[in-house]
Design a protein around this motif. Structure first.
Motif, PDB file in Angstrom:
ATOM      1  N   THR A 674       0.851  -1.188   0.000  1.00  0.00           N
ATOM      2  CA  THR A 674       0.000   0.000   0.000  1.00  0.00           C
ATOM      3  C   THR A 674       0.884   1.234   0.000  1.00  0.00           C
ATOM      4  N   ILE A 675       0.697   2.087  -1.036  1.00  0.00           N
ATOM      5  CA  ILE A 675       1.479   3.313  -1.157  1.00  0.00           C
ATOM      6  C   ILE A 675       0.521   4.479  -0.930  1.00  0.00           C
ATOM      7  N   ASN A 676       0.727   5.244   0.159  1.00  0.00           N
ATOM      8  CA  ASN A 676      -0.120   6.380   0.535  1.00  0.00           C
ATOM      9  C   ASN A 676       0.530   7.659   0.037  1.00  0.00           C
ATOM     10  N   VAL A 677      -0.139   8.298  -0.946  1.00  0.00           N
ATOM     11  CA  VAL A 677       0.356   9.561  -1.502  1.00  0.00           C
ATOM     12  C   VAL A 677      -0.274  10.687  -0.687  1.00  0.00           C
ATOM     13  N   GLU A 678       0.543  11.402   0.081  1.00  0.00           N
ATOM     14  CA  GLU A 678       0.046  12.424   0.982  1.00  0.00           C
ATOM     15  C   GLU A 678      -0.256  13.709   0.234  1.00  0.00           C
ATOM     16  N   ASP A 679      -1.367  14.334   0.649  1.00  0.00           N
ATOM     17  CA  ASP A 679      -1.859  15.536  -0.013  1.00  0.00           C
ATOM     18  C   ASP A 679      -1.091  16.759   0.466  1.00  0.00           C
ATOM     19  N   ILE A 680      -1.091  17.841  -0.363  1.00  0.00           N
ATOM     20  CA  ILE A 680      -0.514  19.138  -0.006  1.00  0.00           C
ATOM     21  C   ILE A 680      -1.659  20.145   0.056  1.00  0.00           C
ATOM     22  N   ASN A 681      -1.676  20.973   1.124  1.00  0.00           N
ATOM     23  CA  ASN A 681      -2.745  21.943   1.328  1.00  0.00           C
ATOM     24  C   ASN A 681      -2.528  23.144   0.407  1.00  0.00           C
ATOM     25  N   ASP A 682      -3.408  23.311  -0.605  1.00  0.00           N
ATOM     26  CA  ASP A 682      -3.252  24.407  -1.547  1.00  0.00           C
ATOM     27  C   ASP A 682      -4.566  25.113  -1.848  1.00  0.00           C
ATOM     28  N   ASN A 683      -5.608  24.943  -0.992  1.00  0.00           N
ATOM     29  CA  ASN A 683      -6.895  25.592  -1.192  1.00  0.00           C
ATOM     30  C   ASN A 683      -7.352  26.237   0.112  1.00  0.00           C
ATOM     31  N   LEU A 684      -8.060  27.397   0.031  1.00  0.00           N
ATOM     32  CA  LEU A 684      -8.585  28.105   1.192  1.00  0.00           C
ATOM     33  C   LEU A 684     -10.085  27.853   1.319  1.00  0.00           C
ATOM     34  N   PRO A 685     -10.662  27.928   2.575  1.00  0.00           N
ATOM     35  CA  PRO A 685     -12.119  27.819   2.740  1.00  0.00           C
ATOM     36  C   PRO A 685     -12.821  29.028   2.111  1.00  0.00           C
ATOM     37  N   GLN A 715      -8.767  17.580  -0.733  1.00  0.00           N
ATOM     38  CA  GLN A 715      -9.441  16.291  -0.662  1.00  0.00           C
ATOM     39  C   GLN A 715      -9.264  15.609   0.704  1.00  0.00           C
ATOM     40  N   THR A 716      -8.196  15.881   1.408  1.00  0.00           N
ATOM     41  CA  THR A 716      -7.945  15.190   2.682  1.00  0.00           C
ATOM     42  C   THR A 716      -8.482  16.015   3.847  1.00  0.00           C
ATOM     43  N   GLU A 717      -8.918  15.300   4.827  1.00  0.00           N
ATOM     44  CA  GLU A 717      -9.471  15.982   6.024  1.00  0.00           C
ATOM     45  C   GLU A 717      -8.406  16.820   6.712  1.00  0.00           C
ATOM     46  N   ALA A 718      -7.166  16.373   6.633  1.00  0.00           N
ATOM     47  CA  ALA A 718      -6.103  17.138   7.273  1.00  0.00           C
ATOM     48  C   ALA A 718      -5.941  18.512   6.651  1.00  0.00           C
ATOM     49  N   ASN A 719      -6.356  18.630   5.387  1.00  0.00           N
ATOM     50  CA  ASN A 719      -6.192  19.914   4.706  1.00  0.00           C
ATOM     51  C   ASN A 719      -7.516  20.645   4.502  1.00  0.00           C
ATOM     52  N   ASN A 720      -8.634  19.925   4.506  1.00  0.00           N
ATOM     53  CA  ASN A 720      -9.896  20.614   4.242  1.00  0.00           C
ATOM     54  C   ASN A 720     -10.800  20.703   5.472  1.00  0.00           C
ATOM     55  N   ARG A 721     -10.281  20.340   6.657  1.00  0.00           N
ATOM     56  CA  ARG A 721     -11.090  20.466   7.871  1.00  0.00           C
ATOM     57  C   ARG A 721     -11.154  21.939   8.262  1.00  0.00           C
ATOM     58  N   PRO A 775      -6.496  23.531   8.532  1.00  0.00           N
ATOM     59  CA  PRO A 775      -5.451  23.207   9.520  1.00  0.00           C
ATOM     60  C   PRO A 775      -4.126  23.921   9.287  1.00  0.00           C
ATOM     61  N   ASP A 776      -3.850  24.343   8.025  1.00  0.00           N
ATOM     62  CA  ASP A 776      -2.580  25.012   7.794  1.00  0.00           C
ATOM     63  C   ASP A 776      -2.541  26.355   8.496  1.00  0.00           C
ATOM     64  N   ALA A 777      -3.666  27.061   8.519  1.00  0.00           N
ATOM     65  CA  ALA A 777      -3.863  28.307   9.263  1.00  0.00           C
ATOM     66  C   ALA A 777      -2.908  29.412   8.859  1.00  0.00           C
ATOM     67  N   GLN A 778      -2.239  29.269   7.720  1.00  0.00           N
ATOM     68  CA  GLN A 778      -1.370  30.363   7.278  1.00  0.00           C
ATOM     69  C   GLN A 778      -2.186  31.471   6.610  1.00  0.00           C
ATOM     70  N   GLU A 779      -3.313  31.094   6.004  1.00  0.00           N
ATOM     71  CA  GLU A 779      -4.210  32.072   5.417  1.00  0.00           C
ATOM     72  C   GLU A 779      -5.626  31.774   5.895  1.00  0.00           C
ATOM     73  N   GLU A 780      -6.507  32.757   5.894  1.00  0.00           N
ATOM     74  CA  GLU A 780      -7.844  32.583   6.429  1.00  0.00           C
ATOM     75  C   GLU A 780      -8.829  33.421   5.603  1.00  0.00           C
ATOM     76  N   THR A 781     -10.141  33.074   5.815  1.00  0.00           N
ATOM     77  CA  THR A 781     -11.218  33.771   5.137  1.00  0.00           C
ATOM     78  C   THR A 781     -12.172  34.325   6.186  1.00  0.00           C
ATOM     79  N   THR A 782     -12.622  35.574   6.035  1.00  0.00           N
ATOM     80  CA  THR A 782     -13.501  36.196   7.020  1.00  0.00           C
ATOM     81  C   THR A 782     -14.792  36.645   6.348  1.00  0.00           C
TER      82      THR A 782
END
Length: 1299
Positions: A674-685, A715-721, A775-782
């Motif tokens: 099993t090869i798990n390809v980890e996602d990169i956070n590149d989208n804002l809410p 796509q991943t919860e770690a990045n889109n939560r 979760p990255d919290a480097q950028e945010e939406t208000t």
């Protein structure tokens, strides 16, 4: 009640400025008054309230036919009860109240409503004191009904019924309507025929359940009537009798008897046999006698314990209340006894299974025995049982053997009774030989006590025995076999054992002994062929060689064994085994895959069976990877992209690898990588709206304000939560709870917290900002959120703190009318406020004193606080009155708080100094021994109280004057000799009088100290009280010395015991001055001395002589003191002569002998003249003694600090009168012959002398004549009876015998 009118003073209805007189007015609502009927006489019923616009003085009164119920204070309007009220006779009536000023009078009809109180007890009506019921009355039936009435209304008129006591026990209960119900079954015979119930009726009391009144108890008698409802009963629980088996017909065996249990009816009973284990053997007569009715045979009853069971039924002649026969049955045991009518017989059966039937009776028997069996070994397969059915000695018999072969055997037992198992035992083993005789015969003879015999013939077959064992040709055999051979495959069939025995002894059986591999192989027990038993467990990879033990056993259980060594050969039977699991994580487009598949094969190394090959199975993503077939190394062929992977796979790529060996046929194993390809956070809410507008009502905790929604394309919860945060003005009034809607979507619910109420009056609008972050919290939406608060009428009223600051009111009617006003506030514009009095707290010095101040003050609805009873206000009873009030908003909307928090208005009661201090009576006597007291030592004390409080009740003591009253009556003022200190505890003040300077120990008299107690009020005049204390002195003339035979250390060690013995003998308080050793150079009887004072509670003290007399009277104390070392009372100078001085005196006496002779002659002439004069004085004294009344005791007060009365100069302790009798020795003139009358001049304590005092004195043959003065005085004492203590003394100088 009239109290609410007392707490409301209405404002004037009209405000007019006119010059004409206006009449007084009553309040509009002053039309009705409600009073309880138990209001005590002279209690305040209500107040007549009226106002005069002109401010004139008003006069109040009552008129009308019912005015006699009340009396009114015309000045204050207070109305008290003058005649008792009764709701039952007059619940409502009308009186006329009037009020008048100096010019006009106004009257009004006042309706008086009397409230009912529970003052009447229930009364039973027409109760029947006796009831009769049948004993068969069903449970739950009504026995009778009682009725009690109560004149009161409400709860006080509701009557409840109770059963207080029931004799002898209680099977009843009573309903609320008075019906008595049967709660348990009755029985005339088994329970009771009579019941006595004690009943009571109680009302429900007042509305709060108190003051419950009950009627006097009444007694109800219930008689139970007997019914024919019981079956008869046998007088005994068990019947048993015996009868001989040869008894003739008609023989009486037993009599049974039954009676009717219904004691009130007692119906006759008839008998019959209703059942029997032996029908026809017995019959029963009408009187219950059981007789023999046929032939009896005990032997037929052996299985029935020789007993016949007969069921006898007793039936009453009349039917019971149910129309049925009343009957009872009982089983009677009849035992049949034995006679000797049978001979013993033999039976072929096992002893436990023998039924001793004629079919089992035999005379021929067969058995078997091994040759050469040991002695006492029984014959096998012989089932021989002897049996005589008779009992006891009739069934006892002997056993014996006959015929030629009987010498080889014996019989057991030789004697038996009843039944027994018979055994033939080997007696001589050498005579039992298979080779000599294969069959032997003996006869068994049984003979009973009447010589009746039976004979049984026993044929015995002799059995041969085995004496050879089987043998194997070799001890070890080596065999090869392939692993996993099929079950049943032959391992070897050539191994056999031989046995020379024949028959069963020569038959050989083969078996594998337990051990390593015994569960993998098996052997044919008949031919010895070894085969495979468990092919699956026959695995070379686990064990290559097995060692088995093959055993051969003949029919006689003799055996031999050999060893089999079995070697397993290899086959390709194992699949490749992959080690571990493979789960790889790489970041997309940044990391590569490089992993080696680890595998091995358990088959024999270096063969095709264990050589491995790796291949990659085709899949949607397998073309992106490469696998080395020899080493199993897996790598990727290019960079991995997470977005190119199906989202449903969650970034996971699963590859299948096949691992195969090289044998024919081959074995293969597959493993997943099993090869798990980890996602990169590149989208804002992103929010679904650009801004939000919400509204919410105030005062709704937990209300939902609105919701916001945001989405993240990762796509991943770690990045889109998505998480939400709230900011802006007033965020503490809201809570934002986020929850997941789906992958990458979240909803935020904006709510009011459950513990927060929004207030429109405080803040009507809120501007909030909601921030969405991943979760990255480097950028945010208000997004902006606007919340509007809607107003409702919800605010509770409050009490103005300034109006609750507290006031001060002086006691004892110092102030009247309005004293304060409580102010109520409410931010709502439509509020309608009233002030309510919730409670009144009365305390004194911080301690609750109950309700005594409840009527002192009242609070009107507008908050005005009035004094109700000014004269009743008492600071000494209550110093703080706390009025607990609250504000009530009558217009508050439902669901909101309409009341303010309770507020407390403290009213401090100010004290008035109206009590003077007073001293606490004290009967103590204060005595001062100047020699012992020192400065700053307390010598006396006084106590005083003041009923006022705080400063008004605080007392200060002072000494106003000190005078010394000497024994001669002289009064001398003293200053600065004493001072007094003040202390207090629990309002009790104590003045401690202490010495300032040393006192003169020679002064004899009393210090008179005048003490003043004065209070110290903060304002007004002070009050004071005075008292004079007498401090009695004991001077040095009463200091007494006691000598001891022990050193001072020992005296100090036993000082407590010495003081206790002295106090017991003298009944005084003992004050020790000092303890010192006596100089050893002096020839004193003691080694140490103790100086002390002996003082009575009245201030008098003992002299040395008086101490000696009192110690000698108490023999127990004297003995104790002598044991503690006491030897002398007084100093040694007055008791012991000094030897050197005595020797000097002797020498001087010898030198002056001639001079002394002349002096003696001269003195003799003078003494003769003096003696004659003394005798004349004695006669005069005797005459005066006769003239003195018998029993007269001089009276008069004592002089404190002395041992004399004021006038008679008598010693109060010894009761010795020293009144002048005219003797010259007591006159003021000097007398050379003066001799003391005190009998205690000799103060030496001598134990031997004291013991001698109890003996009779020795007298000469001729008694001396009695001395006249002593005779007269003794006659005078006899006249006093028991009231005067007998004291005697003798002084030779007063001897008047010759007169």
């Amino acid at each position: 009640m009239a109290w609410p009118w007392l707490s409301c003073i209405l404002l004037p209805a009209l405000v007019m400025s006119v010059t004409a007189n206006m009449p007084p007015t009553f309040p509009k609502n002053f039309t009705t008054v409600t009073l309880p009927e138990d209001l005590e006489l002279d209690a305040v019923a209500f107040w007549i309230i009226a106002e005069d616009p002109d401010g004139d003085t008003l006069s109040y009164g009552i008129d009308g036919p019912e005015a006699y119920f009340f009396k009114v204070n015309s000045a204050s309007g207070e109305v008290r009860l003058a005649s008792s009220l009764d709701y039952e006779t007059r619940p409502i009536f009308t009186i006329i109240v009037f009020v008048s000023d100096p010019h006009l009078q106004v009257q009004r009809n006042l309706l008086v409503i009397v409230e009912d109180r529970n003052d009447n007890v229930p009364v039973f009506q027409n109760i029947s004191l006796s009831v009769s019921i049948n004993e068969t009355l069903p449970v739950g039936s009504v026995v009778t009904t009682v009725l009690a009435t109560d004149k009161d209304t409400g709860p006080g008129g509701l009557v409840s019924y109770f059963i207080e006591k029931v004799i002898p026990y209680n099977p009843f209960w009573i309903l609320p309507n008075g019906s008595i119900i049967l709660n348990d079954s009755l029985s005339y015979n088994n329970k009771s025929a009579f019941y006595q119930l004690e009943l009571k009726a109680c009302d429900a009391g007042d509305n709060n359940g108190s003051n419950i009144l009950c009627s006097p108890s009444v007694v109800l008698s219930i008689s139970v009537i007997d019914q024919a409802d019981l079956d008869p009963q046998f007088v005994r629980d068990y019947y048993m009798a015996s009868v001989s088996e040869d008894a003739p017909n008609g023989t009486s065996v037993l009599k049974v008897e039954a009676v009717d249990r219904d004691k009130g009816i007692n119906d006759p009973v008839i008998y019959r046999i209703s059942n029997s284990t032996r029908p026809g053997w017995f019959d029963i007569e009408n009187d219950g006698v059981i007789k023999v009715n046929g032939s009896l045979d005990r032997e037929q009853l052996l299985n029935e314990d020789e007993e016949v069971q007969v069921q006898v039924t007793a039936t009453e002649k009349s039917l019971n209340i149910y129309g049925q026969e009343a009957q009872v049955s009982i089983w009677v045991t009849l035992r049949v006894t034995d006679v000797n009518d049978h001979k013993p017989e033999f039976y072929n059966c096992t002893f436990s299974a023998c039924t001793f039937t004629p079919q089992e009776a035999q005379v021929n028997f067969t058995g078997f025995v091994y040759e050469h069996s040991s002695a006492r070994i029984p014959i096998d397969n012989l089932t021989l049982v002897a049996y005589d059915p008779d009992k006891g000695s009739n069934g006892t018999y002997s056993l014996s053997l006959v015929d030629p072969d009987s010498a080889a055997f014996s019989v057991s037992p030789e004697r038996a009774a009843g039944s027994t198992e018979v055994q033939i035992l080997v007696k001589t083993p050498d005579l039992v030989d298979y080779e000599k005789q294969k069959m032997m015969v003996v006869k068994v003879v049984a003979t009973d006590s009447d010589n009746q015999t039976s004979t049984a013939t026993v044929t015995i077959h002799v059995i041969d025995i085995n004496d050879h064992r089987p043998t194997f040709p070799q001890k070890l055999y080596v065999i090869s076999v392939p692993e996993h051979s099929d079950n049943g495959s032959v391992v070897t069939s050539d191994i056999h054992a031989t046995d020379p025995d024949t028959g069963e002894g020569g038959h050989i059986t083969y078996s594998l002994l337990p051990g390593n591999g015994a569960d993998l192989f098996e052997v044919d027990p008949n031919n010895g062929t070894v085969t495979v038993k468990n092919s699956e467990l026959l695995d070379r990879e686990k064990q290559a060689v097995y060692y088995l033990t093959l055993q051969a056993t003949d029919g006689g259980n003799l055996s031999d064994s050999t060893t089999l060594e079995i070697i397993l050969t290899d086959i390709n039977d194992n699949k490749p085994v992959v080690s571990g699991s493979y789960n790889i994580f790489v970041e997309e487009e940044q990391e590569d895959v490089r992993v080696t598949i680890q595998a091995h094969d358990e088959d024999e190394p270096n063969t095709n069976n264990s050589l491995l090959n790796f291949t990659l199975a085709p899949s949607p993503y397998s073309h992106n990877f490469s696998l080395d077939p020899s080493t199993g190394l897996l790598t990727n062929l290019g960079s991995l992209d997470r977005e190119a992977i199906d989202p449903a796979l969650g970034g996971r790529i699963v590859l299948t690898v096949y691992v195969t060996d090289c044998a024919e046929p081959f074995h293969s194993t597959e493993v997943n990588v099993t090869i798990n390809v980890e996602d990169i956070n590149d989208n804002l809410p992103v929010f679904n709206e650009s801004s939000y507008y919400f509204s919410v009502k105030e005062q709704e905790p937990g209300a939902l304000v609105g919701v916001v929604v945001a989405k993240d394309e990762d796509q991943t919860e770690a990045n889109n939560r998505i998480s939400f945060t709230l900011s802006g003005n007033g965020i503490n009034n809201f809570v934002l709870r986020g929850s997941l809607l789906g992958a990458g979507q979240a909803i935020g619910r904006l709510q009011v917290p459950v513990d927060v109420r929004l207030d429109f009056e405080t803040q009507p609008f809120f501007n909030l900002t909601v921030t969405a972050t991943d979760p990255d919290a480097q950028e945010e939406t208000t997004v902006a959120v606007y919340v509007e608060v809607k107003d409702v009428n919800d605010e509770p009223p409050t009490l103005e703190a300034a109006s609750l600051q507290g006031i001060r009111v002086a006691e004892n009617g110092s102030k009247h009318g309005l004293v304060a006003k409580v102010v109520a506030l409410d931010v709502d514009t439509l509020a309608q406020l009233e002030v309510e009095l919730m409670n009144v707290l009365c305390s004194k010095a911080g301690v609750n004193v109950g309700s005594l101040c409840h009527d002192w003050f009242s609070v009107a609805a507008n908050g005005s606080v009035f004094i109700n009873q000014s004269e009743a206000i008492d600071y000494e009873a209550c110093d703080l009155v706390t009025l607990v009030v609250r504000a009530h908003d009558l217009m508050t909307e439902p669901g909101f708080q309409a009341y303010s928090d309770n507020g407390s208005l403290p009213i401090t009661i100010e004290d008035v100094n109206d009590n003077a201090p007073y001293f606490i009576p004290d009967n103590r006597t204060f005595v001062i021994i100047p020699e012992l007291v020192i400065p700053n030592q307390q010598v006396a004390s006084v106590q005083a109280r003041d009923d006022d409080s705080e400063d008004n009740g605080r007392i200060q003591f002072s000494i106003l004057q000190v005078d010394f009253l000497s024994n001669d009556g002289t009064i001398t003022p003293f200053q600065d000799f004493f001072w007094i200190s003040t202390s207090s505890e629990a309002n009790l003040f104590t003045g401690s009088i202490e010495l300032v300077t040393n006192l003169d120990p020679t002064l004899q008299g009393t210090y008179q100290v005048t003490v003043q107690a004065q209070d110290r009020p903060s304002t007004g005049a002070a009050h004071a009280a005075k008292m004079t204390l007498n401090l009695f002195t004991v001077d040095q003339s009463y200091r007494v010395r006691l000598q001891f035979s022990t050193p001072k250390e020992q005296v100090g060690l036993h000082l407590d015991d010495i003081k206790a013995s002295l106090a017991q003998a003298t009944m005084t308080s003992v004050y020790i001055v000092n303890i010192q050793d006596i100089d050893s150079a002096t020839r004193a009887r003691g080694r140490s001395y103790l100086d002390a004072y002996f003082v009575f509670p009245n201030g008098t003290a003992l002299t040395l002589n008086e101490l000696s007399v009192m110690i000698r009277r108490d023999q127990d104390s004297l003995t104790q003191l002598l044991q503690l070392g006491l030897v002398v009372l007084g100093s040694q100078e007055t008791q012991e002569s000094d030897l050197p001085k005595t020797l000097v005196s002797v020498i001087v006496g010898l030198g002056l002998a001639l001079v002394l002779a002349f002096v003696v002659m001269t003195v003799a002439i003078v003494c003769l003249q003096k003696s004659y004069r003394r005798k004349l004085w004695a006669m005069k004294a005797a005459k005066e003694a006769r003239n003195t009344a018998a029993g007269a005791v001089p009276l008069g007060p004592t002089i404190p600090g002395t041992n004399m009365y004021n006038t008679e100069r008598a010693n109060p302790m010894l009761n010795l009168s020293t009144k002048d009798l005219g003797f010259e020795s007591l006159s003021s003139s000097s007398d050379y012959d003066h001799v003391s009358l005190n009998s205690l001049d000799d103060n030496i304590v001598d134990l031997d002398q004291d013991r001698a005092n109890i003996k009779e004195p020795l007298h000469s043959a001729k008694e001396a004549a009695e001395e006249p003065l002593s005779l007269v005085l003794s006659g005078r004492q006899a006249g006093t009876g028991d009231q005067q203590q007998t004291l005697t003394f003798t002084n030779a100088a007063l001897d008047t015998t010759d007169l």
